[in-house]
Design a protein around this motif. Structure first.
Motif, PDB file in Angstrom:
ATOM      1  N   VAL A 338       0.829  -1.205   0.000  1.00 25.21           N
ATOM      2  CA  VAL A 338       0.000   0.000   0.000  1.00 25.21           C
ATOM      3  C   VAL A 338       0.865   1.257   0.000  1.00 25.21           C
ATOM      4  O   VAL A 338       0.551   2.243  -0.675  1.00 25.21           O
ATOM      5  CB  VAL A 338      -0.951  -0.015   1.211  1.00 25.21           C
ATOM      6  N   ASP A 339       1.973   1.232   0.731  1.00 29.55           N
ATOM      7  CA  ASP A 339       2.862   2.402   0.781  1.00 29.55           C
ATOM      8  C   ASP A 339       3.460   2.732  -0.580  1.00 29.55           C
ATOM      9  O   ASP A 339       3.900   3.860  -0.818  1.00 29.55           O
ATOM     10  CB  ASP A 339       3.989   2.170   1.800  1.00 29.55           C
ATOM     11  N   SER A 340       3.502   1.767  -1.489  1.00 25.67           N
ATOM     12  CA  SER A 340       4.060   2.019  -2.823  1.00 25.67           C
ATOM     13  C   SER A 340       3.173   2.935  -3.653  1.00 25.67           C
ATOM     14  O   SER A 340       3.595   3.428  -4.704  1.00 25.67           O
ATOM     15  CB  SER A 340       4.231   0.696  -3.569  1.00 25.67           C
ATOM     16  N   GLU A 341       1.909   3.171  -3.203  1.00 30.87           N
ATOM     17  CA  GLU A 341       0.930   4.005  -3.899  1.00 30.87           C
ATOM     18  C   GLU A 341       0.458   3.389  -5.217  1.00 30.87           C
ATOM     19  O   GLU A 341      -0.253   4.032  -5.976  1.00 30.87           O
ATOM     20  CB  GLU A 341       1.474   5.415  -4.149  1.00 30.87           C
ATOM     21  N   TYR A 343      -1.262   0.518  -5.106  1.00 31.76           N
ATOM     22  CA  TYR A 343      -2.438  -0.243  -4.716  1.00 31.76           C
ATOM     23  C   TYR A 343      -3.151   0.469  -3.577  1.00 31.76           C
ATOM     24  O   TYR A 343      -2.530   1.131  -2.743  1.00 31.76           O
ATOM     25  CB  TYR A 343      -2.033  -1.663  -4.306  1.00 31.76           C
ATOM     26  N   CYS A 344      -4.475   0.315  -3.562  1.00 34.55           N
ATOM     27  CA  CYS A 344      -5.282   1.005  -2.549  1.00 34.55           C
ATOM     28  C   CYS A 344      -5.620   0.106  -1.370  1.00 34.55           C
ATOM     29  O   CYS A 344      -6.203   0.581  -0.386  1.00 34.55           O
ATOM     30  CB  CYS A 344      -6.552   1.546  -3.185  1.00 34.55           C
ATOM     31  N   GLY A 364      -4.479  -0.333   3.972  1.00 32.44           N
ATOM     32  CA  GLY A 364      -4.943   0.436   2.832  1.00 32.44           C
ATOM     33  C   GLY A 364      -6.183   1.245   3.116  1.00 32.44           C
ATOM     34  O   GLY A 364      -6.762   1.180   4.218  1.00 32.44           O
ATOM     35  N   GLU A 365      -6.606   2.031   2.101  1.00 32.72           N
ATOM     36  CA  GLU A 365      -7.752   2.926   2.225  1.00 32.72           C
ATOM     37  C   GLU A 365      -9.042   2.315   1.696  1.00 32.72           C
ATOM     38  O   GLU A 365     -10.087   2.969   1.736  1.00 32.72           O
ATOM     39  CB  GLU A 365      -7.458   4.228   1.478  1.00 32.72           C
TER      40      GLU A 365
END
Length: 697
Positions: A338-341, A343-344, A364-365
């Motif tokens: 998720v931190d890689s932006e 994936y949500c 994640g969001e």
């Protein structure tokens, strides 16, 4: 009676570096004129201004009606005498043929020739025609543009142009001829108000348009295009006329073959046509080029995304090495994805006893999707449950439109703006520990290359979980001992013991660095020949080799297509004893205190259907110091064995290459080489037995 008029020569302008003209010889054979070549830098010095021979005189040997005067042309083919006051070395041409390929030189020569001799026809005849050269000829008021490398013979066109008078009424007739004959693309003359004045369409593309080229003159851009496109094209025309420079624009055209992409090059015309300013519009079909560029950009975007994904996977794998526990492994994976932006959301679930998935951790969001799987066991059929059941990766690249995805999952995805999902089984060999699900907010987020990266990630997580379990078991002071009873196992040892009443005992099971799994099994009360025959005929045995055959039994090495022993090892269990007698097996294993006993029992049930856990005991491991282990080894060796090992070790017998041979070690002990090797092998077996027979298999 009039005096015959002398035909003026044809001047061919050639490149200064060229030795000769490519056209001169052929042109001399096709026309009754003197043909001369002049290097480009010497044109203005060589060509003189023509004189007026009186009313009705022709500058090119033509009659007042514009018809060629063959009599005059044949009367005197010698060069004309220079006019009074002119340099006798100057040439008064009847036509100028520019045989150059440089646009700048062509434009300069034409402008200066026209300024000095506006009535002399000029023909641009480059060796290799191009849109740019045609445009230059058009803008510089060339009488004709005739590229020499064409299927059509250029000499006929050049002669025809020389013998016929060009239009001189200022209506742009020369533009029409160039449009009609030479430009390789669709071409139009368009007035400043957007009205089509002339049109030319290639025969092979005429069927693409609903309006023919003959019907187009008199219509406007607004008639041919949607309002927004027509306004865009009109702006380009206005800009070309205002700046008096060539402009370009890309636009779409609705054709019978669908929507196609064109590039327009807009050339302003200096002369007024029918009393108005105008442009020549060259339209080139660039649909295939645009499609290639789009595909290239798409591949570049995919490659960039793939590189980012691979970087995330590598980073996750690096952190897994130091992970202290399974929970830490799984949490680290979800957070870094998720931190890689890219994936949500991501989450990991494990299989339960009834085949469902139980949520373990996530990040994640995509809160609605995470809540859906986090608050309860996932029981509906979805990519994650399918991946857990089959052990194969599952991808849904358009999750909102996929009817096979349950409506609650699609509703949560719609709320989180999730467009794609991938379910990755977390496996190591034949053990499945759970499923990693990754969510993305873009369509088609998981290409084949990305799936390969996630497949590797799933296998790496599985290997790490197995390694963490083994590490916990290795360093634990207290372990859990599990005893299983297995009835009617459909493997070789069970069938052999049931048929012959023998006992099969596992000596060791493991695999090589190349991943080949082996088992060493001792069979009591049955000869090796019979065991080999039965093994070769059994479906579960892939390979078998006889290691030892004695009077009371034998030992074999074999590979099985499916093995409960391997399944237990993959779940972090250390096998202490496996014995099969009369078709019933007894399996004793050790697992760490944190191990999920239910998971291990279920894994064994997948291999042996009738499996029962009959005992669970906590066992304290004795703590041994290095000195105690050393003393245990020494107690197992005889003096001769210990002496042989010491002489061989310090004498370099075990080095590579060897510092001492077996014969030299035997001489040092004053014994025969066979006796030395007997002591050496028995000593080595005693040392290795301390490690292999008293520790884990």
């Amino acid at each position: 009676m009039t005096t015959p008029h002398r035909a003026k020569p044809i001047v061919i302008v050639i490149d200064a570096a060229a030795d000769q003209s490519y056209l001169r010889t052929r042109l001399e054979g096709a026309i009754d004129r003197d043909v001369r070549t002049v290097p480009a830098p010497e044109v203005l010095e060589t060509i003189g201004r023509p004189t007026d021979d009186g009313p009705g005189a022709s500058t090119d040997g033509a009659s007042p009606r514009g018809e060629p005067d063959e009599t005059a042309a044949s009367a005197d083919r010698s060069p004309p005498a220079p006019a009074s006051g002119e340099d006798p070395d100057t040439i008064v041409p009847g036509a100028v043929v520019v045989e150059l390929d440089c646009p700048g030189e062509i434009q300069t020569i034409l402008q200066r020739v026209h300024a000095r001799m506006p009535a002399v026809p000029t023909i641009v005849a480059p060796r290799e025609g191009s849109e740019r050269l045609a445009t230059v000829a058009l803008r510089a008021d060339a009488t004709e543009y005739v590229p020499t490398e064409r299927d059509e013979d250029p000499i006929d066109r050049i002669v025809s142009t020389i013998r016929s008078r060009p239009a001189s009424d200022g209506d742009g007739g020369q533009y029409h001829r160039i449009l009609a004959n030479e430009l390789p693309d669709e071409a139009f003359v368009i007035g400043e108000d957007g009205t089509y004045l002339e049109a030319k369409v290639r025969p092979d593309s005429a069927d693409l348009y609903s309006v023919s080229a003959d019907e187009l003159p008199g219509t406007t851009l607004a008639d041919a295009f949607p309002d927004q496109v027509a306004a865009k094209l009109q702006d380009c025309i206005d800009r070309a006329i205002r700046t008096e420079d060539v402009q370009s624009v890309e636009y779409e055209v609705a054709t019978t073959d669908g929507c196609r992409q064109f590039e327009g090059r807009v050339v302003p015309i200096e002369q007024r046509i029918r009393g108005r300013r105008a442009v020549v519009w060259l339209a080139r079909d660039i649909t295939e080029r645009v499609q290639r560029e789009r595909k290239l950009r798409s591949r570049q975007d995919q490659l960039e995304t793939l590189n980012r994904i691979n970087a995330v996977v590598r980073q996750v794998i690096e952190t897994l090495v130091e992970a202290p526990a399974r929970d830490a492994v799984e949490q680290e994976v979800c957070e870094q994805l998720v931190d890689s932006e890219l994936y949500c959301g991501s989450w990991i679930a494990e299989r339960t006893g009834d085949g469902r998935l139980a949520y373990r951790t996530g990040a994640g969001e995509a809160t609605a999707s995470l809540d859906l799987v986090g608050d309860s066991t996932v029981g509906c059929e979805c990519p994650a449950t399918e991946a857990a059941r089959t052990g194969e990766l599952r991808t849904t690249n358009r999750i909102l439109d996929d009817e096979f995805v349950p409506e609650p999952v699609r509703e949560a995805a719609r709320e989180d703006d999730v467009r794609s999902a991938i379910a990755v089984p977390i496996t190591h060999e034949d053990a499945t520990y759970g499923v990693l699900t990754v969510l993305a907010s873009r369509d088609d987020a998981f290409s084949e290359r990305e799936r390969a990266g996630f497949r590797l990630l799933g296998e790496t997580i599985g290997f790490t979980i197995m390694a963490v379990k083994n590490r916990q078991l290795l360093f634990a002071d207290t372990v859990v001992e599990l005893e299983f009873r297995i009835d009617d196992g459909a493997t070789f040892s069970f069938d052999l013991s049931a048929e012959y009443g023998c006992t099969c005992e596992l000596e060791w099971a493991g695999k090589t660095a190349e991943g080949r799994s082996f088992q060493y099994v001792t069979i009591e009360d049955l000869d090796g020949e019979t065991v080999l025959e039965e093994a070769m005929a059994h479906d579960s045995v892939e390979e078998c080799r006889l290691i030892y055959d004695g009077e009371e039994g034998c030992t074999i090495e074999m590979r099985l297509s499916e093995s409960g022993v391997r399944t237990l090892a993959n779940h972090g269990a250390t096998i202490r004893d496996v014995t099969v007698e009369d078709g019933v097996g007894n399996c004793l294993v050790e697992v760490p205190q944190s191990a999920d006993v239910r998971e291990i029992a279920e894994a064994l049930t997948h291999v042996y259907e009738n499996t029962q856990l009959i005992a669970r005991r906590e066992v304290d491991r004795p703590v041994r110091t290095a000195a105690e282990r050393r003393n245990r080894i020494l107690d197992r060796l005889t003096d001769r064995q210990l002496t042989t090992l010491r002489l061989a070790y310090y004498g370099g017998f075990f080095d590579w290459p060897r510092e001492s041979t077996g014969e030299e070690v035997a001489d040092a002990m004053d014994i025969s080489p066979p006796t030395m090797h007997q002591h050496l092998r028995k000593g080595l077996k005693a040392v290795l037995g301390e490690f292999f027979e008293t520790d884990e298999y």
